[in-house]
Enzyme design. Sequence first.
Site, PDB file in Angstrom:
ATOM      1  N   GLU A 117      19.323 -10.354   2.142  1.00  0.00           N
ATOM      2  CA  GLU A 117      19.628 -10.697   3.543  1.00  0.00           C
ATOM      3  C   GLU A 117      18.166 -10.822   4.160  1.00  0.00           C
ATOM      4  OE1 GLU A 117      22.216  -8.195   5.454  1.00  0.00           O
ATOM      5  OE2 GLU A 117      22.271  -9.344   7.382  1.00  0.00           O
ATOM      6  N   GLY A 146      16.620   0.137   5.958  1.00  0.00           N
ATOM      7  CA  GLY A 146      17.225   1.282   5.515  1.00  0.00           C
ATOM      8  C   GLY A 146      18.071   1.035   4.299  1.00  0.00           C
ATOM      9  N   ALA A 147      18.864   0.059   4.168  1.00  0.00           N
ATOM     10  CA  ALA A 147      19.619  -0.145   3.276  1.00  0.00           C
ATOM     11  C   ALA A 147      20.553  -1.521   3.187  1.00  0.00           C
ATOM     12  CB  ALA A 147      20.794   1.066   3.009  1.00  0.00           C
ATOM     13  N   MET A 148      21.111  -1.677   2.213  1.00  0.00           N
ATOM     14  CA  MET A 148      21.607  -3.163   1.965  1.00  0.00           C
ATOM     15  C   MET A 148      23.025  -3.206   1.435  1.00  0.00           C
ATOM     16  SD  MET A 148      21.683  -6.254   3.085  1.00  0.00           S
ATOM     17  CE  MET A 148      22.751  -7.472   2.496  1.00  0.00           C
ATOM     18  N   ASN A 184      25.245  -5.170  -0.222  1.00  0.00           N
ATOM     19  CA  ASN A 184      25.424  -5.985  -1.344  1.00  0.00           C
ATOM     20  C   ASN A 184      26.739  -5.577  -1.783  1.00  0.00           C
ATOM     21  OD1 ASN A 184      22.803  -7.033  -1.196  1.00  0.00           O
ATOM     22  ND2 ASN A 184      22.520  -4.918  -2.186  1.00  0.00           N
ATOM     23  N   HIS A 186      27.750   3.304   6.881  1.00  0.00           N
ATOM     24  CA  HIS A 186      27.655   2.057   7.500  1.00  0.00           C
ATOM     25  C   HIS A 186      27.589   1.147   6.438  1.00  0.00           C
ATOM     26  CE1 HIS A 186      25.621  -0.832  10.267  1.00  0.00           C
ATOM     27  NE2 HIS A 186      25.090  -1.233   9.185  1.00  0.00           N
ATOM     28  N   GLU A 187      26.827   1.258   5.304  1.00  0.00           N
ATOM     29  CA  GLU A 187      26.811   0.106   4.376  1.00  0.00           C
ATOM     30  C   GLU A 187      28.017  -0.051   3.669  1.00  0.00           C
ATOM     31  OE1 GLU A 187      24.205  -1.727   4.685  1.00  0.00           O
ATOM     32  OE2 GLU A 187      23.066   0.102   5.530  1.00  0.00           O
ATOM     33  N   HIS A 189      30.586  -2.032   5.594  1.00  0.00           N
ATOM     34  CA  HIS A 189      30.318  -3.441   5.590  1.00  0.00           C
ATOM     35  C   HIS A 189      31.353  -4.013   4.732  1.00  0.00           C
ATOM     36  CE1 HIS A 189      27.225  -4.515   8.207  1.00  0.00           C
ATOM     37  NE2 HIS A 189      26.319  -3.744   8.010  1.00  0.00           N
ATOM     38  N   GLU A 225      27.338  -6.594  12.507  1.00  0.00           N
ATOM     39  CA  GLU A 225      26.261  -5.316  12.522  1.00  0.00           C
ATOM     40  C   GLU A 225      26.871  -4.525  13.728  1.00  0.00           C
ATOM     41  OE1 GLU A 225      24.896  -4.265  10.465  1.00  0.00           O
ATOM     42  OE2 GLU A 225      24.148  -6.008   9.068  1.00  0.00           O
TER      43      GLU A 225
HETATM   44  N1  B3K Z   1      22.449  -5.901   6.587  1.00  0.00           N
HETATM   45  C1  B3K Z   1      21.093  -4.999   6.371  1.00  0.00           C
HETATM   46  C2  B3K Z   1      20.032  -5.356   6.890  1.00  0.00           C
HETATM   47  C3  B3K Z   1      19.300  -6.497   6.380  1.00  0.00           C
HETATM   48  C4  B3K Z   1      18.119  -6.786   7.215  1.00  0.00           C
HETATM   49  C5  B3K Z   1      17.337  -8.071   6.740  1.00  0.00           C
HETATM   50  N2  B3K Z   1      15.829  -8.204   7.355  1.00  0.00           N
HETATM   51  C6  B3K Z   1      21.537  -3.555   6.525  1.00  0.00           C
HETATM   52  C7  B3K Z   1      22.480  -3.107   7.276  1.00  0.00           C
HETATM   53  O1  B3K Z   1      22.549  -3.311   8.706  1.00  0.00           O
HETATM   54  O2  B3K Z   1      23.459  -2.446   7.121  1.00  0.00           O
HETATM   55 ZN    ZN Z   2      24.726  -3.263   8.846  1.00  0.00          ZN
END
Ligand code: B3K
Ligand code: ZN
Length: 886
Positions: free
Chosen positions: A133, A273-275, A277, A309-310, A313, A332
């Site tokens: 991302e 911070g984190a992603m 996926n 949070h992750e 998502h 977000e």
């Molecule tokens: N979705 C990712 C953030 C990605 C940032 C890209 N530059 C983390 C988050 O908001 O959960």
């Molecule tokens: Zn997020």
Amino acid sequence: MDRADAAVKTDPSTIFLKDYTPPTHLIDTIELTVRLNDDVTTVSSRLVGRRNPASGSGPADLYLDGEDQELVSLTLDGRTLEKGDWRQKPEGIVVPGIAGDFTLEVEGRIKPQDNTRLEGLYKAGGMYCTQCEAEGFRRITYFPDRPDVMAVYTVRIEADKARYPVLLSNGNRIETGDLEEGRHYAVWHDPFRKPAYLFAMVAGDLMVDRDSFTTRSGREVALEIYVEPGNEGRTGHAMDSLKRSMAWDEEVYGFEYDLDIFMIVAVSSFNMGAMENKGLNIFNDKFILADLSTATDADFQRIEAIVAHEYFHNWTGNRITCRDWFQLSLKEGLTVFRDQEFSADTHDRGVKRVGDVRLLRAAQFPEDGGPTAHPVRPDSYIEINNFYTVTVYEKGAEVVRMIHSLLGAEAYRKGIDLYVERHDGQAVTCDDFVAAMQDASGIDLTRFKRWYAQAGTPRVSADWRYDEAARTLTLDLAQTTDPTPGQPDKQPVVIPLRTALIGENGQRLPLTVDGEESGDETVLVLDEAERRVTFSDVPKGAVPSLLRGFSAPVKLDAAWSDADLGFLAATDDDPFSRWEALQTLATRAILAMVEAKRAGRPMSLDAAVVSAVRDGLEDARLEPAFLAELLALPGESMLGQAMDVWHVDAVHEAREDAIWTLGDTLFDTWLALYDRLSGETAADDLSTAAMGRRALRNRALQFLVSSGRPEGLARAAAQVQAAASMTDVMSALAALNDTDCPERTEALQAFHDRWQDNPLVLDKWFTLEASSALPGTLDRVKELQSHPRFDPKNPNRIRALVGGFTMGNPVRFHASDGSGYAFLADEVLRIDQLNPQIASRLCQPLVRWRRFDGERAKAMTGALRRIVEQPTLSKDVFEIASKGLS
Ligand code: B3K
Ligand code: ZN
């Protein structure tokens, strides 16, 4: 700033929301094979796609994004394409004339070991990992890398078995096996369609912590957290947070996890911070690793919030994703609101709200009032990575929170259910989200949607008159929003103002609003430029309590007298409003000190603040965690924001003086509080109550040290030495950090010596050094850049040391000789060559130059100019620096 002056080699173009068109082709499946090698990694993909009926029929150009890779071959429906069969574009290729169903095979080569941008596939320490991302997948293979192209992924990873025994990707592992020459492979299949930005893979020699979660429908989900060797045993808190998040999401939103396995991998080099996926979250290790000796209470709470949070998502972002990147807040803003509520339910709701408002005001309000201001749904960008902002995230969360309060919890939940029913598996827009909320509740949100389109923080003024004879209180409300770049004229927005009247005895009064009985708290909706409201049957002495719970992201200017504020600070039953009353009182008093200082008059803290603080300290009803917040004075940047020009030095001195006065005048009270709370809480007690007691005790310590009396310093030094918990050690070090004394020097050295082999803890030390208000800090920062444990490429190290100085040390960063700005410009230019995303974030403080006096403003724009003149500047930094000058 004229673009021509900027002298950038490429002329970065602007992308507009109004230009959105649906993709010409859809990709149904992708089979990806990644062969990892030390020198060159090969990537083969097989895409099965078709013409998108929503875009038209007949032959059309298929555009594939691709960057920083060598294209080896392209095969369309079994036929190898020659040079003339496709066209090269600056950031991709075009295969013309594809009309119906097709199969396209792409072969390419990449070098993850040289990838310092940390986007796409890269090496972090000894492992391979990905960050896709927003637009990282195009750095792995040629693909229509846009979120409205959603495909089913099957991924085969091949690598050396001894060095990379663990091979992970999204979904379920369907096959593993050995290959020749000591290599092996794993195949992963993710049954859920997803955009390329949610693709992830990892290869490494990793340790795993396993657990499981049983969903409410009885399915068993395997939970796995992977870390580098040496970090095992530090994942317990993250795992526990994950399980609690999964349970909360089922209970509050009805969202159940959908795969049989959920994995998290912690990596040491990560841009943010984190992603999230799908099924394979990748985290900055700072937000996973924690144990009692190394993590503070704040670290524990942050880890919990980010893990949540992750995970959240998975439904808000992954199952339902964004049509295009302008809709980023769709996932977000909503997911931040969800994680805020999870934390509020887990800990103390009032304290959480105060913390969230603090962040919004410290970071988002300045953004909304500066040259990079943009709406929650931006209309244009040069580099999308620049739009992962506090506006899109935190203001976006406030927008969802307002929908929640306008609809009420029940209708909001119906809106969520309808949103999922309509859009599961789709890539949609913020309009679709609001439409679901509107249709489920029957509440017209047309005007409310201005919050998505209009930038800037609305100012609300509130004035009132009491008519003793008629027993009426007439409240006049008005709103305005200042112009922001590209938006000279603003329209009124819909502002829910949660309101009560507090009677002389400190209790909420029953309300009659414009003739209608309204309980003892009401939401007044201000959706025009002005509104008058009349409360009837109001006894004498009632004080309005407005914007309770910070019910809208606005700046409120209300006609409270100092006496009203003192009264609310002592009695208001809404935690935010009570905290706010004392903050406002203290802000007024400190700004008066700043004025006195600038006029050469003696300055002293208004006695009303001292007595409000004393009242708070004596109020036995207050929870310690809340009291710790109540007694914190507004920070320097908050005070700066309250002035037309932020007089950095005068604000610093006035605030220091105010703290000294409170420390000195109430010394015995602080000391008694400190000593009473010592020994009351075991260091390994991580309950919310225990964290609150530690926070209050450390607040008392801060005032004790600020008094300058030896007993204060002695207690701080003893607290560092006792090293009962990282929270206590860090709080004591922070309390000592601005005082030039042997206790400080010795304590910092001892901390360094003890933790030099733990990078994440050493980061805390780098930040302490960088944020000290003592003179000489900038030289110390430069010296520490050569510290053997400072890796100048690692984002966490850069944020700790460089960011600790530029964002955490206003008085030294804004030194009037411009040395702080020159240092930052050098760093931005250095880092931009390696990692544009980090450089661009770092650059942000410079764009706020309009807030400062002429001399500083000149030095800041000079630094920005030096940046934009760099010929090989990234799009990322170009966008921020050039907007900063415009
Ligand atoms: N979705 C990712 C953030 C990605 C940032 C890209 N530059 C983390 C988050 O908001 O959960
Ligand atoms: Zn997020």
